[in-house]
Design a protein around this motif. Structure first.
Motif, PDB file in Angstrom:
ATOM      1  N   SER A 183       0.823  -1.218   0.000  1.00 15.95           N
ATOM      2  CA  SER A 183       0.000   0.000   0.000  1.00 15.95           C
ATOM      3  C   SER A 183       0.854   1.264   0.000  1.00 15.95           C
ATOM      4  CB  SER A 183      -0.923   0.017   1.226  1.00 15.95           C
ATOM      5  OG  SER A 183      -0.160   0.065   2.424  1.00 15.95           O
ATOM      6  N   ARG A 184       2.112   1.120   0.431  1.00 14.63           N
ATOM      7  CA  ARG A 184       3.067   2.247   0.452  1.00 14.63           C
ATOM      8  C   ARG A 184       2.572   3.428   1.283  1.00 14.63           C
ATOM      9  NH1 ARG A 184       4.773   2.529  -5.941  1.00 14.63           N
ATOM     10  NH2 ARG A 184       5.327   0.349  -6.174  1.00 14.63           N
ATOM     11  N   VAL A 185       1.752   3.176   2.296  1.00  9.12           N
ATOM     12  CA  VAL A 185       1.302   4.263   3.165  1.00  9.12           C
ATOM     13  C   VAL A 185       2.452   4.640   4.085  1.00  9.12           C
ATOM     14  CG1 VAL A 185      -1.110   3.567   3.085  1.00  9.12           C
ATOM     15  CG2 VAL A 185       0.363   2.679   4.890  1.00  9.12           C
ATOM     16  N   LYS A 186       2.482   5.894   4.476  1.00  9.76           N
ATOM     17  CA  LYS A 186       3.533   6.346   5.383  1.00  9.76           C
ATOM     18  C   LYS A 186       3.290   5.723   6.749  1.00  9.76           C
ATOM     19  CE  LYS A 186       5.976  10.477   6.905  1.00  9.76           C
ATOM     20  NZ  LYS A 186       6.042  11.958   6.870  1.00  9.76           N
ATOM     21  N   ILE A 190      -5.488  -0.282  14.457  1.00 12.30           N
ATOM     22  CA  ILE A 190      -6.315   0.674  15.214  1.00 12.30           C
ATOM     23  C   ILE A 190      -6.997   1.663  14.278  1.00 12.30           C
ATOM     24  CG2 ILE A 190      -6.231   2.525  16.943  1.00 12.30           C
ATOM     25  CD1 ILE A 190      -3.762   0.994  18.126  1.00 12.30           C
ATOM     26  N   LYS A 191      -6.218   2.244  13.348  1.00 10.83           N
ATOM     27  CA  LYS A 191      -6.761   3.250  12.437  1.00 10.83           C
ATOM     28  C   LYS A 191      -6.204   3.014  11.038  1.00 10.83           C
ATOM     29  CE  LYS A 191      -7.472   8.243  12.019  1.00 10.83           C
ATOM     30  NZ  LYS A 191      -7.104   9.585  12.558  1.00 10.83           N
ATOM     31  N   PRO A 192      -6.810   2.103  10.291  1.00 14.97           N
ATOM     32  CA  PRO A 192      -6.255   1.734   8.982  1.00 14.97           C
ATOM     33  C   PRO A 192      -6.396   2.836   7.935  1.00 14.97           C
ATOM     34  CG  PRO A 192      -8.338   0.613   9.352  1.00 14.97           C
ATOM     35  CD  PRO A 192      -8.002   1.303  10.623  1.00 14.97           C
ATOM     36  N   HIS A 193      -5.360   2.989   7.128  1.00 13.15           N
ATOM     37  CA  HIS A 193      -5.375   3.915   5.994  1.00 13.15           C
ATOM     38  C   HIS A 193      -6.209   3.281   4.876  1.00 13.15           C
ATOM     39  CE1 HIS A 193      -3.865   6.197   2.532  1.00 13.15           C
ATOM     40  NE2 HIS A 193      -3.387   7.095   3.385  1.00 13.15           N
ATOM     41  N   ALA A 194      -6.852   4.122   4.054  1.00 13.77           N
ATOM     42  CA  ALA A 194      -7.735   3.621   2.987  1.00 13.77           C
ATOM     43  C   ALA A 194      -6.977   2.705   2.021  1.00 13.77           C
ATOM     44  CB  ALA A 194      -8.348   4.790   2.231  1.00 13.77           C
TER      45      ALA A 194
END
Length: 806
Positions: A445-448, A462-466
């Motif tokens: 996903s390459r999310v920070k 806990i708080k997943p990125h889209a």
């Protein structure tokens, strides 16, 4: 009428006559849409497969062509990309991405029922396209002489490709609509991104219609979006990039609302085979994000680079698809013209592990494939080493069963290895398989996220990125797993080691030493006290900065990854202590895990290895000065250079690097002083066989007989002529300078006085006798009256005596 229509008849004739045809047609000519549909409808081919380099383009072309047939995708028009497979028995034209065709070829080398392959936008030269084409050429030659291949692009390196493939080229001239060019010079190249919003506003003020803005990546898109918050109300600002979900991509491609203009901020995903209605303005940053492979670290990093002129032409072509357009190029025209004509092919700038593994499954070595550009030996060596770590190749370089499974898994081979092994280990380590799915989702996903993978995964729970959620859904569905609320992250070191065995690292000074021998930068924020790290993501300056990792101990992975560990005995000479170090070690690649005094006695061969290591460090300076050996080395190097067909390649650097010629002669040497006194003449001489030694003495003799009867030693040098220092009286009667090495090596004669002081340097003795000798004669007669100074030295008798004893 589309420009490609004028070339259709010529193209059909070429396809019928030749195995391969090149088609060069400008953007908007209809080569990606009108042409394949026309070929299908006219029934020239039973089944056509067209490759698109990008999933977005493949999907949109398939839907567009299906709509032209008043059908849904999956009927006569098929689509196969990652995560989508819409084909049926009715399908006659299939749009695929290159990796799909490679899988089709591997499973059916004859490509049954397919009689035309179209490689669209071939100029992009992705490694997957090069692989698929190489296999297709072999299939064509071995099984299917009726299989046709069509390579298409607006910007082909036509002359080179035509020569390589030995095929005709069809050119479709003209663009659908003209495109004006506007160049915007930069005052400060480093602040190019700051200029983009201003240029966009300028273009919107000066032109009508919607705008397509090319930027390198998502971060630049986000910055420009923030800077364009004051656009007129009739301007709709959207973004378009590969990682978006389909709905957002389709919204970006859709026409602007009635009475509005659209500004589309995009990466090079929109560079080819994609029409966005209403676009007649292109703003080109001239930048792209491209793969840059670091052979030392084994890391492929995306870096921002200037695009080539051919890519710039492709981008500009988006403005002239449906009406006359204009392109605003960042930078001066002179800067544009200095760019490379074409981009560097991906095969030369990325990790080739997948290609090497595909070639092994295909039954060939990379060097045997018909590739426009062949990877370097260093790339092949690096890929082979990695594949052996991933258990895809055995130690002999042969494909393993697991290697075949990695390819058929349909994902990055590192991640495939991790997922396959995690499934096998789940009975022993409950929860490791579901953890692997979450880890893959995080990495893809390459999310920070936090550098520590434990923290990164817990934060996504806990708080997943889209984007993370999107990737997780994909992998859970594919692996038939269910979402969980807790993860056993204690297995993370093993999972990372399964995917990135070459990036296991041990602290060294202020950084880390990787198993592949490269170094990595120590983050100031994390792991200051952890001796070992399993690194999942790294890059930055020289590919050596750690972005994502987890601490581990060797015991975490030893049992499951025993093939990564080797036992060896190290023997080396410690120059400071003046003694041998003899250790039994366990190594993890380049990393020393444990080291203890060896239980085995120090034998001759181990001692010789230690001396060879010292020789590799100091080279020939290790030994005391020895003129004969040094001259032999120079003579052998000269012979190797002047007569390569007769002598093996010999250089000082090569002898130091490949020093086994010396090993046998060092086994009985026990002290450093003995080593320094060692005469290496015989060892060095053994690098030539008896015939070569004899030839060396004939071509480059140690001594030269002069007319006086003396044998004078010749002094050779690596660069420049050989030198003969001889008293002048001894070469009377010599009419010309002697030849060495069949005249290939010059001889410099240093003529000496009776007291052996230099009188003259010459490479042309005959000329010296006729000219400068007269002046020497006058001076020497007065200084050395007892010696013979004839008027005609060229015909006089040589001597090494005074006149009274002649």
């Amino acid at each position: 009428m589309l420009p490609i229509e004028d070339s259709y008849s010529e193209l059909i004739t070429s396809l019928k006559k030749h195995p391969i045809t090149l088609l060069q047609a400008p953007p908007g000519a209809g080569k990606s849409t009108w042409l394949p549909l026309k070929l299908m409808v006219d029934g020239h081919f039973k089944r056509i497969v067209m490759l698109e380099p990008r999933r977005l383009a493949a999907r949109n072309i398939a839907h567009y062509l299906a709509s032209q047939q008043n059908e849904k995708v999956g009927q006569s028009i098929g689509l196969r990309i990652r995560g989508e497979n819409q084909v049926s028995t009715q399908t006659r034209l299939e749009i695929v991405t290159e990796g799909i065709l490679t899988r089709m070829l591997q499973s059916d080398p004859e490509l049954s029922d397919i009689d035309l392959l179209i490689f669209d936008e071939f100029h992009e030269r992705s490694i997957a396209a090069d692989t698929a084409l190489a296999f297709a050429l072999e299939s064509q030659a071995a099984f299917r002489d009726d299989l046709k291949i069509l390579l298409m692009s607006a910007t082909l390196d036509s002359e080179r490709y035509q020569q390589f493939f030995n095929c005709p080229i069809i050119e479709s001239l003209g663009r659908s609509y003209p495109i004006d060019e506007v160049y915007v010079p930069l005052k400060d190249e480093t602040r190019w991104l700051n200029e983009i919003p201003t240029i966009i506003k300028q273009a919107l003020n000066e032109q009508t219609g919607s705008a397509l803005v090319f930027l390198p990546g998502q971060s630049e898109i986000l910055r420009v979006q923030h800077a364009l918050n004051d656009l007129p109300s009739d301007c709709q600002l959207v973004s378009l990039f590969g990682e978006q979900d389909k709905a957002k991509q389709q919204a970006a491609i859709a026409p602007a609302e009635q009475g509005k203009r659209k500004v589309v901020l995009t990466t090079n995903v929109a560079e080819t085979s994609l029409t966005i209605e209403g676009i007649r303005i292109v703003v080109d940053s001239g930048k792209r994000r491209a793969a840059s492979f670091n052979l030392k670290t084994g890391v492929t990093e995306l870096t921002t680079q200037s695009i080539s002129r051919s890519s710039a032409v492709q981008r500009a072509g988006r403005a002239g698809r449906i009406e006359p357009g204009v392109v605003y190029r960042l930078g001066s025209k002179q800067t544009f013209e200095r760019r490379n004509s074409h981009d560097t092919p991906e095969i030369l700038a990325t990790d080739i592990s997948q290609l090497l593994l595909e070639a092994k499954l295909w039954g060939a070595e990379i060097e045997q494939l018909s590739l426009l550009d062949t990877p370097s030996t260093q790339q092949i060596a690096q890929a082979t080493s990695l594949l052996q770590m991933l258990e895809a190749l055995d130690q002999d370089g042969k494909l393993t069963q697991l290697g075949t499974e990695l390819l058929s898994f349909g994902a990055d081979i590192r991640l495939s290895h991790m997922l396959i092994k995690a499934q096998q280990l789940d009975a022993t380590f409950p929860g490791i398989y579901i953890l692997s799915a979450y880890l893959v989702a995080l990495l893809e996903s390459r999310v920070k996220h936090a550098v520590d993978l434990n923290l990164a995964l817990h934060s996504q729970l806990i708080k997943p990125h889209a984007l993370f959620k999107q990737q997780l859904r994909f992998w859970l569905t594919r692996l038939k797993l269910s979402e969980v609320s807790e993860l056993n992250t204690g297995y993370l070191p093993l999972l990372v080691a399964l995917a990135y065995p070459d990036r296991l690292a041990k602290m060294r000074g202020n950084g880390y030493l990787l198993a592949n021998g490269a170094g990595a930068e120590l983050s100031e924020e994390y792991w200051q006290n952890d001796d070992y790290l399993a690194i999942a993501n790294m890059g930055g300056h020289k590919g050596g900065r750690i972005f994502a990792a987890v601490a581990f101990t060797p015991n975490d992975i030893t049992e499951q990854l025993s093939h990564l560990f080797t036992e060896q005995t190290r023997c080396e000479f410690d120059e400071r202590a003046g003694r041998f170090i003899h250790q039994d070690e366990i190594k993890l690649g380049a990393i020393t895990v444990t080291s203890q005094p060896s239980k085995q006695p120090l034998d001759k061969s181990e001692r010789a290895k230690a001396w060879l290591s010292l020789f590799k460090k100091h080279a020939f300076k290790l030994f005391n000065e020895q003129a004969d050996s040094e001259q032999l080395l120079i003579r052998m190097c000269i012979a190797s250079k002047l007569f390569p067909e007769q002598f093996p390649t010999i250089t000082e650097a090569a002898l130091v690097a490949n020093n086994q010629w010396l090993a046998l002669y060092l086994e009985d040497i026990k002290t450093l002083e003995q080593l320094k006194r060692f005469n290496y003449f015989t060892a060095l001489q053994s690098c030539f066989n008896w015939q070569q030694q004899s030839a060396l003495n004939q071509l480059l003799p140690l001594r030269l007989a002069v007319p006086s009867g003396s044998n004078i030693k010749i002094e050779y040098q690596l660069d420049g002529p050989a030198k003969l220092s001889v008293r002048m009286q001894e070469v009377y009667g010599m009419t010309s300078t002697p030849l060495l090495a069949q005249g290939k090596l010059a001889l410099l004669m240093e003529l000496l006085s009776p007291a052996r002081r230099p009188l003259q340097l010459t490479q042309d003795l005959a000329h010296f006798w006729q000219t400068s000798y007269r002046d020497v004669q006058k001076e020497m007669k007065g200084r050395y009256p007892k010696h013979f100074w004839p008027d005609d030295p060229a015909t006089s008798i040589a001597t090494n005596k005074v006149k009274s004893k002649m």
